[in-house]
Design an enzyme around this catalytic site. Structure first.
Site, mmCIF file in Angstrom:
data_model
loop_
_atom_site.group_PDB
_atom_site.id
_atom_site.type_symbol
_atom_site.label_atom_id
_atom_site.label_comp_id
_atom_site.label_asym_id
_atom_site.label_seq_id
_atom_site.Cartn_x
_atom_site.Cartn_y
_atom_site.Cartn_z
ATOM 1 C CE LYS A 128 47.301 58.477 7.663
ATOM 2 N NZ LYS A 128 48.202 59.479 7.248
ATOM 3 N NE ARG A 160 60.947 56.173 5.200
ATOM 4 C CZ ARG A 160 61.014 57.102 6.136
ATOM 5 N NH1 ARG A 160 62.118 57.238 6.844
ATOM 6 N NH2 ARG A 160 59.998 57.886 6.404
ATOM 7 C CD GLU A 174 41.268 59.663 13.889
ATOM 8 O OE1 GLU A 174 41.250 58.853 12.956
ATOM 9 O OE2 GLU A 174 42.067 60.617 13.967
ATOM 10 C CG HIS A 208 52.246 67.351 9.459
ATOM 11 N ND1 HIS A 208 51.722 66.773 10.593
ATOM 12 C CD2 HIS A 208 51.285 68.147 8.943
ATOM 13 C CE1 HIS A 208 50.479 67.217 10.745
ATOM 14 N NE2 HIS A 208 50.188 68.057 9.773
#
Lengths: 169, 498
Positions: free
Chosen positions: B119, B295, B203, B238
């Protein structure tokens, strides 16, 4: 042949007959109607009036599942014959520790001794009623506490046959 | 390339293995499969030229075993390995091992996979490559005054997150400036207790987030193109549920900007093969880099629908050193496409279902595509993702695609296990979805699955069909077991004897 078909607590009486290679159905107290229904494996195509019903019908003994394009439906099915037999066996006996006769009849065999362990659904007594021998099954797992009848006894509906000490869960 | 057929091992299972094998055959190459003991029945095994069992059912003992996959490749003389998605597809060590064993890995370089797999390094790399990140502080701190100053710079609402974080601990949403300090202190002590590290970073909180991703294809000759975007905001925990292309939400100028930014970033990092850059897009159509998937994606069919290109084939071309078969200016976004992931799961409780597929009828017709390894009689293994099919639908307009999708879903009967097909149908009728403006929170916050009502007449017909089926079983009990189709013949024969 008569079937009791239950969906979400609502029971329907459906009689299905086949005569001269044709199927007829009587739904509850409606008039009898001729059926136009085709099965290919589990796929069912059914035309009634001009309404088309296309679904997948899958059954496992008394439990049926019908997949329709809009949703899945669960049904319970019992034939008239099965219902009589289960009444004789006392399958619908309550969840208490007493095993009772559900029909008048004669005790043919007692399959368990006092102090013997029984599992749920295991036959404990064989009874003859309406010229049929039927096994009476235990509704719980436990130990036989007391046998309240003997072979050859004529018993009435609701008469106590056996008492169990339930097994700890 | 078509003159020498290559042996291509698809190191995956299920629908994606089938998908890649189709491309392989189409190009004149030879598809090779691997399978776990639990997957012997899967269609991808039967459709391969050769197949190799890599181990027991649990993926850790089969599809995730680098040694077993390489052994399979060697045993079947593979020239190249396509990893599909999931499993080893984003495993840099695997990609490296494949090249070291003298084979071609159909995907980007191991270095890029490693960078994007982490990440922090992914964000740093992409920021340098020119992609905007969600505004926030990069370093964690325990100093509340420093954090407060940073917070005021970012603006509210914002999120406080633990540097060592995970699982929501040490995480707080702060809506107003005056709430900041008390919430910071609480989050910090929570993080210190949970992770032994009280450092926090702040954030910007993205209101009404949209998940929008850009499909990239790049070759080793410096050609990098985008194949437009997909919107995957219909998610649950998610997990993507429905994907569409193009996004109905993005304004044309933002679409152009986000796609070009993605191309530029990939050019800057020297990316090759297929990749997807995921962005978070806020209520003002600002976009922020989230992550990159190195991918082929599950939802690539929607992109194939709107561009008419075959991404799997392109991946193979590029991996063998050829140029992309198209240029950016050749690509047009034509019509609109949806993909529905059909999961063997209870649509109400979202519990995965394993078991025997007792019936499988898939839809067909104009603009309908099925990717599935399942069939009637297929047993869904318990070890893997419960996705049993992808239905993707194309229409000239979004409206047409929605209506066509409803027809396709209503023709889909996968029986024996519960599937989420009714959920898709209801999502297609959700006002936010129909409007084309829905966020990643729609399914969880603004949608409840309702068991559809059945009209009384149809319910009666269902009950009768059950009684008739039970009736026929009474006769069948005496018949030879196994041939389901003989039920009526048997009844007829019985009747004839009377």
């Amino acid at each position: 042949m008569l079937f009791y078909v239950t969906h979400e607590g609502k029971e329907h009486c459906i009689r299905v007959e086949s005569r001269r290679n044709r199927l007829y159905v009587k739904f509850d107290d409606h008039a009898e109607e001729r059926l136009d229904i085709v099965f290919h494996g589990n796929n069912c195509s059914f035309v009634r009036g001009n309404n088309v019903f296309y679904a997948n019908v899958l059954g496992n003994k008394s439990d049926y599942t019908v997949w329709t394009p809009e949703r899945t439906l669960q049904f319970k099915v019992e034939s008239e014959h099965k219902r009589i037999v289960s009444k004789l066996r006392g399958d619908d006996l309550g969840a208490d520790n007493q095993i009772c006769a559900k029909m008048p009849g004669k005790i043919v065999r007692i399959l368990k001794k006092s102090g013997e362990r029984v599992s749920k659904g295991e036959p404990v007594v064989v009874m003859e009623a309406m010229k049929m021998e039927n096994e009476i099954r235990s509704t719980m797992a436990g130990t036989v506490d007391r046998i309240c009848t003997k072979v050859g006894a004529a018993v009435e509906t609701g008469e106590l046959l056996m008492e169990l000490t339930p097994e700890d869960q | 390339m078509s003159h020498t057929p290559k042996r291509i091992l698809v190191a995956n299972r299920g629908e994606i293995a089938l998908r890649v094998m189709r491309a392989t055959r189409e190009m004149g190459h030879i598809p090779l499969a691997i399978y776990s003991k639990a997957d012997r029945q899967s269609l991808h095994v039967s459709r391969a030229e050769a197949a190799y069992c890599v181990g027991e059912g649990p993926s850790i003992h089969s599809y995730l075993r680098v040694d077993a996959v390489l052994e399979a490749a060697k045993a079947m003389n593979a020239d190249a390995i396509h990893p599909g998605y999931g499993f080893l597809s984003e495993n840099a060590a695997f990609a490296k091992a494949v090249s070291e064993a003298g084979m071609i890995f159909i995907g980007p370089s191991p270095e890029v996979i490693a960078t994007m797999g982490d990440k922090v390094s992914a964000r740093n790399t992409m920021e340098k490559a020119g992609l905007p990140l969600v505004p926030g502080t990069k370093e964690g701190t325990e100093d509340e005054n420093k954090a407060f100053a940073d917070a005021k710079g970012i603006g509210f609402p914002l999120m406080i997150k633990a540097s060592a974080g995970g699982g929501g601990r040490g995480m707080r949403r702060v809506d107003k400036e005056e709430d900041f300090l008390p919430l910071f202190r609480r989050a910090s002590s929570e993080a210190a207790k949970a992770f032994g590290d009280g450092r926090l970073y702040v954030e910007k909180f993205i209101l009404s987030p949209h998940h929008i991703e850009v499909q990239i294809m790049a070759d080793a000759h410096g050609n990098v193109v985008h194949l437009f975007e997909r919107e995957c905001s219909a998610q649950r925990r998610h997990q993507k549920v429905i994907e569409e292309a193009p996004s109905p939400y993005l304004k044309p100028d933002v679409r152009k900007a986000v796609c070009e930014a993605a191309v530029e970033a990939c050019r800057n990092i020297g990316y090759t093969n297929a990749g997807t850059i995921e962005f978070l897009v806020d209520a003002n159509q600002n976009f922020y880099f989230m992550e990159m998937n190195t991918r082929l994606q599950v939802e690539h069919p929607v992109t194939e629908w709107i561009t008419g290109q075959d991404l799997a084939k392109e991946q193979i071309r590029v991996a063998f050193g050829q140029k992309l078969s198209f240029k950016q200016e050749d690509l047009r976004c034509n019509g609109h496409a949806f993909e529905f992931r059909i999961y063997a799961e209870d649509p109400e409780k979202f519990l995965p279902q394993a078991g025997l597929l007792r019936g499988a009828s898939f839809p067909s017709g104009v603009g309908v595509r099925i990717d599935s390894h399942a069939y009637r009689g297929y047993e869904i293994p318990v070890f893997y993702d419960p996705m049993i099919a992808k239905i993707s639908v194309w229409g000239r307009t979004r409206e047409e695609a929605i209506e066509r999708s409803k027809v396709a879903l209503s023709e889909t009967m996968l029986n024996g296990v519960k599937t989420n097909t009714p959920l898709h149908f209801q999502l297609l009728e959700h006002p936010d979805f129909v409007r084309g403006n829905y966020t990643t929170r729609m399914i969880e916050e603004n949608f409840t699955f309702k068991q559809p009502e059945m009209d009384a007449n149809r319910l009666e017909m269902a009950a009768i069909s059950v009684a008739v089926s039970a009736f026929s079983k009474e006769f069948e009990a005496a018949a030879i077991e196994g041939d389901e189709n003989s039920r009526w013949k048997f009844v007829a024969r019985q009747e004839a004897l009377r």
